[in-house]
Design a protein around this motif. Structure first.
Motif, mmCIF file in Angstrom:
data_model
loop_
_atom_site.group_PDB
_atom_site.id
_atom_site.type_symbol
_atom_site.label_atom_id
_atom_site.label_comp_id
_atom_site.label_asym_id
_atom_site.label_seq_id
_atom_site.Cartn_x
_atom_site.Cartn_y
_atom_site.Cartn_z
ATOM 1 N N VAL A 120 0.225 -30.464 -15.881
ATOM 2 C CA VAL A 120 -0.148 -29.108 -16.316
ATOM 3 C C VAL A 120 -0.450 -29.034 -17.815
ATOM 4 O O VAL A 120 -1.812 -28.771 -18.119
ATOM 5 C CB VAL A 120 1.090 -28.004 -16.372
ATOM 6 C CG1 VAL A 120 0.684 -26.937 -16.860
ATOM 7 C CG2 VAL A 120 1.514 -27.672 -14.686
ATOM 8 N N TYR A 121 -0.151 -29.668 -18.781
ATOM 9 C CA TYR A 121 -0.339 -29.903 -20.101
ATOM 10 C C TYR A 121 -1.525 -30.364 -20.420
ATOM 11 O O TYR A 121 -2.583 -30.286 -20.997
ATOM 12 C CB TYR A 121 0.696 -30.391 -21.012
ATOM 13 C CG TYR A 121 0.361 -30.549 -22.298
ATOM 14 C CD1 TYR A 121 0.312 -29.464 -23.285
ATOM 15 C CD2 TYR A 121 0.207 -31.582 -22.771
ATOM 16 C CE1 TYR A 121 -0.056 -29.723 -24.587
ATOM 17 C CE2 TYR A 121 -0.229 -31.937 -24.171
ATOM 18 C CZ TYR A 121 -0.517 -30.918 -24.972
ATOM 19 O OH TYR A 121 -0.772 -31.192 -26.333
ATOM 20 N N ALA A 122 -1.565 -31.582 -19.619
ATOM 21 C CA ALA A 122 -2.783 -32.516 -19.815
ATOM 22 C C ALA A 122 -3.946 -32.032 -19.137
ATOM 23 O O ALA A 122 -4.990 -32.063 -19.900
ATOM 24 C CB ALA A 122 -2.250 -33.718 -18.948
ATOM 25 N N GLY B 241 -2.174 -36.690 -21.659
ATOM 26 C CA GLY B 241 -2.186 -36.479 -23.095
ATOM 27 C C GLY B 241 -1.425 -37.464 -23.881
ATOM 28 O O GLY B 241 -0.329 -37.491 -23.564
ATOM 29 N N VAL B 242 -2.042 -38.290 -24.681
ATOM 30 C CA VAL B 242 -1.158 -39.557 -25.306
ATOM 31 C C VAL B 242 -1.107 -39.197 -26.638
ATOM 32 O O VAL B 242 -1.983 -39.311 -27.347
ATOM 33 C CB VAL B 242 -2.236 -40.817 -25.082
ATOM 34 C CG1 VAL B 242 -1.347 -42.010 -25.948
ATOM 35 C CG2 VAL B 242 -2.368 -40.939 -23.461
ATOM 36 N N ASP B 243 0.350 -38.851 -27.167
ATOM 37 C CA ASP B 243 0.484 -38.624 -28.501
ATOM 38 C C ASP B 243 -0.160 -37.199 -28.912
ATOM 39 O O ASP B 243 -0.817 -37.371 -29.978
ATOM 40 C CB ASP B 243 0.299 -39.653 -29.478
ATOM 41 C CG ASP B 243 1.584 -40.688 -29.413
ATOM 42 O OD1 ASP B 243 2.492 -40.315 -29.017
ATOM 43 O OD2 ASP B 243 1.306 -41.655 -29.650
ATOM 44 N N GLY B 244 -0.554 -36.589 -27.956
ATOM 45 C CA GLY B 244 -1.205 -35.285 -28.276
ATOM 46 C C GLY B 244 -2.732 -35.150 -28.007
ATOM 47 O O GLY B 244 -3.500 -34.364 -28.191
ATOM 48 N N GLU B 245 -3.337 -36.520 -27.888
ATOM 49 C CA GLU B 245 -4.777 -36.763 -27.758
ATOM 50 C C GLU B 245 -5.225 -36.671 -26.243
ATOM 51 O O GLU B 245 -4.453 -37.214 -25.319
ATOM 52 C CB GLU B 245 -5.061 -38.035 -28.279
ATOM 53 C CG GLU B 245 -6.876 -38.088 -28.139
ATOM 54 C CD GLU B 245 -7.182 -39.524 -28.884
ATOM 55 O OE1 GLU B 245 -8.302 -39.988 -28.762
ATOM 56 O OE2 GLU B 245 -6.444 -39.995 -29.570
ATOM 57 N N ALA B 246 -6.226 -35.850 -25.734
ATOM 58 C CA ALA B 246 -6.628 -35.645 -24.527
ATOM 59 C C ALA B 246 -7.433 -36.508 -24.150
ATOM 60 O O ALA B 246 -8.473 -36.986 -24.615
ATOM 61 C CB ALA B 246 -7.087 -34.313 -24.269
ATOM 62 N N LEU B 247 -6.934 -37.332 -22.862
ATOM 63 C CA LEU B 247 -7.949 -38.595 -22.476
ATOM 64 C C LEU B 247 -7.810 -38.508 -20.893
ATOM 65 O O LEU B 247 -7.225 -37.680 -20.210
ATOM 66 C CB LEU B 247 -7.360 -39.935 -22.668
ATOM 67 C CG LEU B 247 -6.758 -40.266 -24.117
ATOM 68 C CD1 LEU B 247 -6.036 -41.547 -24.286
ATOM 69 C CD2 LEU B 247 -8.151 -40.232 -24.899
ATOM 70 N N SER B 248 -8.913 -39.138 -20.489
ATOM 71 C CA SER B 248 -9.016 -39.240 -18.880
ATOM 72 C C SER B 248 -9.263 -40.575 -18.526
ATOM 73 O O SER B 248 -9.776 -41.421 -19.069
ATOM 74 C CB SER B 248 -10.395 -38.683 -18.498
ATOM 75 O OG SER B 248 -10.278 -37.080 -18.609
ATOM 76 N N LEU B 249 -8.094 -41.012 -17.778
ATOM 77 C CA LEU B 249 -7.839 -42.450 -17.587
ATOM 78 C C LEU B 249 -8.106 -42.816 -16.056
ATOM 79 O O LEU B 249 -7.786 -41.891 -15.033
ATOM 80 C CB LEU B 249 -6.438 -42.905 -18.025
ATOM 81 C CG LEU B 249 -6.345 -42.537 -19.553
ATOM 82 C CD1 LEU B 249 -4.940 -43.304 -19.908
ATOM 83 C CD2 LEU B 249 -7.379 -43.510 -20.247
ATOM 84 N N PRO B 250 -8.573 -44.010 -15.748
ATOM 85 C CA PRO B 250 -8.594 -44.370 -14.263
ATOM 86 C C PRO B 250 -7.288 -44.624 -13.644
ATOM 87 O O PRO B 250 -6.320 -45.087 -14.465
ATOM 88 C CB PRO B 250 -9.274 -45.804 -14.291
ATOM 89 C CG PRO B 250 -10.016 -45.666 -15.484
ATOM 90 C CD PRO B 250 -8.942 -44.716 -16.524
#
Length: 446
Positions: free
Chosen positions: A264-266, A385-394
């Motif tokens: 949800v958050y991510a 969300g990695v340490d608050g940074e939004a990413l899209s990962l495979p």
């Protein structure tokens, strides 16, 4: 107050909370308790419906959240028993506080630290935008340079690769790396420090400073963190690392010092509208995400634990204190060698109500620890969300722990991490009060 008397106070106050209701309300006390419980259930159910619906249903849910507690208070007041309820609640709060104080000393000790010499060529990176301008407000760059550190203040008008800045400093002979900035920037430079086995200094110049909090640093005055350059002690702590795709892809992965979140958050923070209007974006996206009508369907493997379909997953570098399911509190230790795993999967109103009423504990929450966690989904890419940074990962995404990977230098005189208040356990409080009482009595007779 010693543990024995705290435990005894908890028992007396708990009994008093019940006695006040029985003595002054009589049989009406049963009605009062039933009304309070019904009000809590309706309020929690209204909160769930508000989050999972839109339009007129959401409006009615908000009305229920307001009307339920007000109705309970009106019933108490009209019966002339409001003071009885408030007195009982006050005694109950005192009982819980005293009971937790009695149990707090059962918490594990803090992380071991060792004295070290001073760095010869410290290198610090400072982000002037972090924390609303704390670098300038506390004159951090000026103070650090006065202590002999080389300082690079990032240009707010252009992107700079902080990891590359750190690597160049190491190549020039830097023997300590540090960051005044947010947790995301801290993680990138901490990765370089761990790679070269150099000490790392955290300066709490970010907004929330979760990492600094878990290291026991002063978050109100980041300039005190610079004492790690003049009177340091050193901790050995773990790092989390997140890998995208299959293990054979050869990627080194990315470090996280706090947590990686999925679900949800991510998904919400990935939305382009989130930065412009956070509250509205959350309210618009939550209904579909919580009812699983949108977003990826997650699956989690953490050691023997397998969970399918949770709405939210939080993988943390060491577990958060028990009972802090939102990951908003402290981690007592950063050197346990294990990831913390929290999976929230709520299927209906009853489960959501239980989770809300029990303060983040219930059937909808799964907690675990593991050395490695694999998160997969029904899509080739997942929001993280990695340490608050939004990413899209495979996918799949693998998180693992690297025990003792980072040397952190902190001031010897830092405030420290307060001991956690443990969950209330009446059996332990009763046993503690009676056992210690008997021990004291036997000692006095001797």
């Amino acid at each position: 107050m010693n543990r024995r008397w705290a435990a005894r106070l908890a028992l007396v106050a708990g009994v008093g909370a019940v006695a006040v209701l029985v003595v002054f309300a009589g049989l009406a006390s049963l009605v009062l308790m039933a009304a309070a419980w019904a009000g809590l259930v309706l309020t929690a159910a209204g909160a769930w419906w508000m989050l999972t619906h839109t339009g007129w249903i959401r409006a009615l849910a908000v009305l229920l959240m307001v009307a339920a507690p007000l109705t309970v208070l009106y019933l108490y007041s009209s019966a002339g028993l409001l003071w009885v309820v408030l007195a009982s609640l006050g005694l109950w709060a005192l009982a819980v506080l005293a009971g937790r104080a009695a149990l707090t000393e059962d918490s594990p000790p803090g992380m071991p630290e060792r004295s070290v010499g001073l760095a010869g060529r410290p290198f610090l990176i400072m982000n002037p935008r972090s924390g609303g301008g704390k670098v300038e407000k506390f004159r951090l760059a000026e103070r650090a340079r006065a202590l002999g550190a080389e300082v690079v203040v990032l240009d707010p008008d252009r992107h700079e690769d902080v990891a590359e800045l750190a690597r160049r400093a190491v190549a020039r002979g830097a023997d300590l790396l540090g960051v005044a900035g947010g947790d995301g920037t801290q993680a990138l430079v901490a990765d370089v420090a761990a790679e070269h086995d150099l000490p790392f200094v955290v300066i709490s110049a970010g907004t929330r400073n979760h990492f600094a909090m878990d290291l026991g640093l002063d978050r109100q005055d980041p300039s005190t963190c610079l004492e790690a350059l003049t009177d340091p002690v050193e901790l050995r702590i773990d790092l989390g690392r997140i890998h995208a795709g299959e293990p054979a892809d050869g990627r080194p992965g990315r470090v996280f010092i706090n947590n990686a979140s999925f679900g949800v958050y991510a998904e919400v923070v990935q939305s382009p509208a989130y930065r412009d209007d956070k509250a509205r974006t959350i309210l618009e996206m939550l209904p579909d995400l919580l009812t699983r009508q949108s977003g990826a369907r997650l699956s989690v493997r953490a050691g023997p634990l397998t969970t399918d379909g949770p709405q939210a997953v939080l993988v943390s570098n060491n577990p958060y204190q028990r009972g802090d399911s939102a990951g908003l509190g402290r981690r007592e230790r950063l050197d346990t060698g294990a990831l913390g795993v929290l999976c929230v999967g709520v299927g209906n109103t009853a489960e959501a109500t239980e989770l809300l009423l029990r303060g983040g504990q219930g059937r909808g929450l799964t907690e675990a620890t593991a050395r490695e966690v694999v998160v997969d989904c029904d899509a080739p890419v997942v929001a993280v969300g990695v340490d608050g940074e939004a990413l899209s990962l495979p996918t799949p995404v693998r998180c693992r722990i690297e025990p003792g990977a980072l040397r952190v230098r902190v001031p010897r005189g830092r405030p420290g991490v307060p001991r956690a208040a443990p969950p209330m356990d009446w059996r332990r409080v009763r046993r503690l009060a009676l056992t210690m009482g008997r021990f004291a009595a036997g000692r006095d007779r001797a």
